[in-house]
Design a protein around this motif. Structure first.
Motif, short mmCIF file in Angstrom:
data_model
loop_
_atom_site.label_atom_id
_atom_site.label_comp_id
_atom_site.label_asym_id
_atom_site.label_seq_id
_atom_site.Cartn_x
_atom_site.Cartn_y
_atom_site.Cartn_z
N THR A 21 0.81 -1.23 0.00
CA THR A 21 0.00 0.00 0.00
C THR A 21 0.84 1.27 0.00
O THR A 21 0.28 2.37 0.04
CB THR A 21 -0.95 0.05 1.22
OG1 THR A 21 -0.17 0.02 2.42
CG2 THR A 21 -1.93 -1.11 1.20
N HIS A 22 2.18 1.12 -0.04
CA HIS A 22 3.02 2.33 -0.03
C HIS A 22 4.40 2.00 -0.58
O HIS A 22 5.25 1.45 0.12
CB HIS A 22 3.15 2.85 1.41
CG HIS A 22 3.68 4.24 1.51
ND1 HIS A 22 2.94 5.29 2.03
CD2 HIS A 22 4.87 4.78 1.16
CE1 HIS A 22 3.66 6.39 2.00
NE2 HIS A 22 4.84 6.12 1.48
N CYS A 23 4.61 2.32 -1.84
CA CYS A 23 5.91 2.04 -2.45
C CYS A 23 6.21 3.13 -3.47
O CYS A 23 5.40 3.42 -4.34
CB CYS A 23 5.86 0.68 -3.15
SG CYS A 23 7.37 0.32 -4.05
N HIS A 24 7.42 3.71 -3.36
CA HIS A 24 7.80 4.83 -4.24
C HIS A 24 8.44 4.30 -5.52
O HIS A 24 9.65 4.41 -5.71
CB HIS A 24 8.73 5.78 -3.51
CG HIS A 24 8.06 6.47 -2.36
ND1 HIS A 24 7.27 7.59 -2.52
CD2 HIS A 24 8.03 6.19 -1.04
CE1 HIS A 24 6.80 7.97 -1.34
NE2 HIS A 24 7.24 7.13 -0.42
N LEU A 25 7.62 3.76 -6.41
CA LEU A 25 8.15 3.23 -7.67
C LEU A 25 8.75 4.33 -8.56
O LEU A 25 9.47 4.04 -9.49
CB LEU A 25 7.04 2.51 -8.45
CG LEU A 25 6.55 1.16 -7.90
CD1 LEU A 25 5.45 0.60 -8.81
CD2 LEU A 25 7.69 0.15 -7.79
N GLY A 104 -1.88 11.54 -1.43
CA GLY A 104 -0.74 11.19 -0.57
C GLY A 104 0.58 11.29 -1.31
O GLY A 104 0.59 11.41 -2.53
N GLU A 105 1.74 11.29 -0.61
CA GLU A 105 1.61 11.23 0.80
C GLU A 105 1.69 12.62 1.38
O GLU A 105 2.45 13.47 0.90
CB GLU A 105 2.65 10.29 1.41
CG GLU A 105 4.10 10.75 1.37
CD GLU A 105 5.03 9.68 1.99
OE1 GLU A 105 5.59 8.90 1.22
OE2 GLU A 105 5.19 9.65 3.22
N ILE A 106 0.89 12.84 2.39
CA ILE A 106 0.75 14.16 2.98
C ILE A 106 0.90 14.02 4.50
O ILE A 106 0.86 12.91 5.02
CB ILE A 106 -0.62 14.79 2.63
CG1 ILE A 106 -1.78 13.94 3.21
CG2 ILE A 106 -0.78 14.89 1.12
CD1 ILE A 106 -3.17 14.55 2.97
N LEU A 164 -2.34 5.83 8.16
CA LEU A 164 -1.13 6.43 8.71
C LEU A 164 -0.03 5.44 8.38
O LEU A 164 -0.01 4.32 8.89
CB LEU A 164 -1.24 6.63 10.22
CG LEU A 164 0.05 7.12 10.88
CD1 LEU A 164 0.44 8.51 10.38
CD2 LEU A 164 -0.07 7.12 12.39
N HIS A 165 0.89 5.84 7.50
CA HIS A 165 1.83 4.86 6.99
C HIS A 165 3.08 4.76 7.85
O HIS A 165 3.37 5.62 8.67
CB HIS A 165 2.14 5.19 5.50
CG HIS A 165 3.45 5.82 5.26
ND1 HIS A 165 4.56 5.07 4.94
CD2 HIS A 165 3.85 7.09 5.31
CE1 HIS A 165 5.59 5.90 4.79
NE2 HIS A 165 5.19 7.11 5.01
N ALA A 166 3.82 3.66 7.66
CA ALA A 166 5.08 3.37 8.37
C ALA A 166 4.92 3.48 9.88
O ALA A 166 5.72 4.11 10.55
CB ALA A 166 6.18 4.31 7.88
N THR A 214 5.83 -1.48 2.03
CA THR A 214 7.30 -1.50 2.12
C THR A 214 7.89 -0.11 2.30
O THR A 214 8.96 0.04 2.85
CB THR A 214 7.91 -2.10 0.84
OG1 THR A 214 7.50 -1.30 -0.28
CG2 THR A 214 7.52 -3.54 0.67
N ASP A 215 7.23 0.92 1.76
CA ASP A 215 7.81 2.27 1.67
C ASP A 215 9.14 2.25 0.92
O ASP A 215 10.00 3.11 1.14
CB ASP A 215 7.99 2.91 3.06
CG ASP A 215 8.17 4.42 3.00
OD1 ASP A 215 7.81 5.02 1.96
OD2 ASP A 215 8.70 5.01 3.96
N ALA A 216 9.33 1.25 0.07
CA ALA A 216 10.57 1.17 -0.71
C ALA A 216 10.75 2.44 -1.54
O ALA A 216 9.76 2.99 -2.02
CB ALA A 216 10.51 -0.04 -1.65
ZN LIG Z 1 6.70 7.19 1.68
#
Ligand SMILES: [Zn+2]
Length: 266
Positions: A21-25, A104-106, A164-166, A214-216
């Motif tokens: 749900t959160h990956c910076h491709l 997002g992300e904000i 709310l991520h990470a 992952t927030d990769a």
């Molecule tokens: Zn992020």
């Protein structure tokens, strides 16, 4: 963390579906090799990836990543770049693009040097207003500003939904967010044996309020450098979460995926 996955879940694994749900491709090293990154993800049962944007430049790359199967996008301005000129009209236009599932992300980050709290709050509010108006969920980043974030979310009277991520903090804070109807994104931190508070939270928060990410390439896993992290690692995160909750990994996969589908309308 003991890795029992391949022994215990070998067969059931084939039916499992996971969502990052959160990956910076849009960031290197993944942006240049999207096809193999997404192929490896699919082999690890991660068939959908949500890509949050960062600064205005990253908005340009979003259309390219959105062209890949299973990739969905979020547009927004990160608190680290809150000094960039954000026009609500430009945001609205970006949100009209294909495969947009969130804003997002904000958020708020009071730990970065030289931050301007007032500007961050102004940019956050502008984006929350648009989210409420368009009934879109938000993907939230927060460091050192949890009380302010909770206050601003509460001021929208339950009309803000999202993640709310990470999340890596303790149970008390976790429940303040889930009580507001927010979901928590668990990622690399949960794979670290020393992340006691994070494990405690993972054990206390209802599975119905958790998504995986992952927030990769920003956050490492236990034994994996941040720049080596890819969406495929959601499988390891699911395994660690199952172990922290002392539950079946297949249930973790099923419920967190259902949560992601519900929040983002996948
Ligand atoms: Zn992020």
């Amino acid at each position: 963390m003991v890795h029992l996955f391949h022994k215990t879940y070998g067969k059931k694994k084939n039916n499992m579906k996971l969502v990052d749900t959160h990956c910076h491709l849009t960031f290197e090293p993944m942006f240049d090799r999207l096809r193999p990154v997404l192929d490896r993800a699919r082999k690890a049962n991660v068939d959908r990836v949500i890509v949050p944007s960062y600064d205005l430049d990253s908005w340009k790359q979003m259309e390219h990543v959105a062209g890949f199967e299973g990739v969905f996008c979020a547009y927004g301005l990160h608190p680290w770049v809150a000094d960039q000129p954000l026009s609500p009209t430009d945001l609205e236009r970006a949100l009209d693009r294909d495969k947009v599932v969130a804003i997002g992300e904000i958020g708020l980050d009071y730990k970065i040097p030289g931050y301007d709290r007032r500007r961050q709050m102004e940019v956050l509010r502008t984006q929350l207003d648009v989210a409420v108006e368009r009934s879109l969920p938000v993907i939230l980043h927060c460091r050192g500003a949890f009380d302010d974030l909770l206050d601003v979310l509460a001021s929208y009277n339950g009309n803000v939904t999202g993640v709310l991520h990470a999340f890596s903090r303790g149970p008390q804070l976790a429940l303040r967010f889930t009580d507001l109807g927010l979901y928590l994104g668990f990622g690399g931190a949960i794979t670290r044996p020393g992340a006691i508070r994070c494990h405690e939270s993972a054990g206390v928060v209802p599975l119905g309020s958790i998504v995986l990410e992952t927030d990769a390439p920003s956050i490492g896993l236990y034994g994996v450098e941040p720049t080596d992290v890819e969406p495929k690692h959601v499988l390891d995160i699911a395994e660690s979460l199952a172990s922290a909750r002392d539950t079946d990994m297949v249930d973790v996969a099923r419920i967190t995926t259902r949560n992601a589908e519900k929040i983002f309308g996948l």
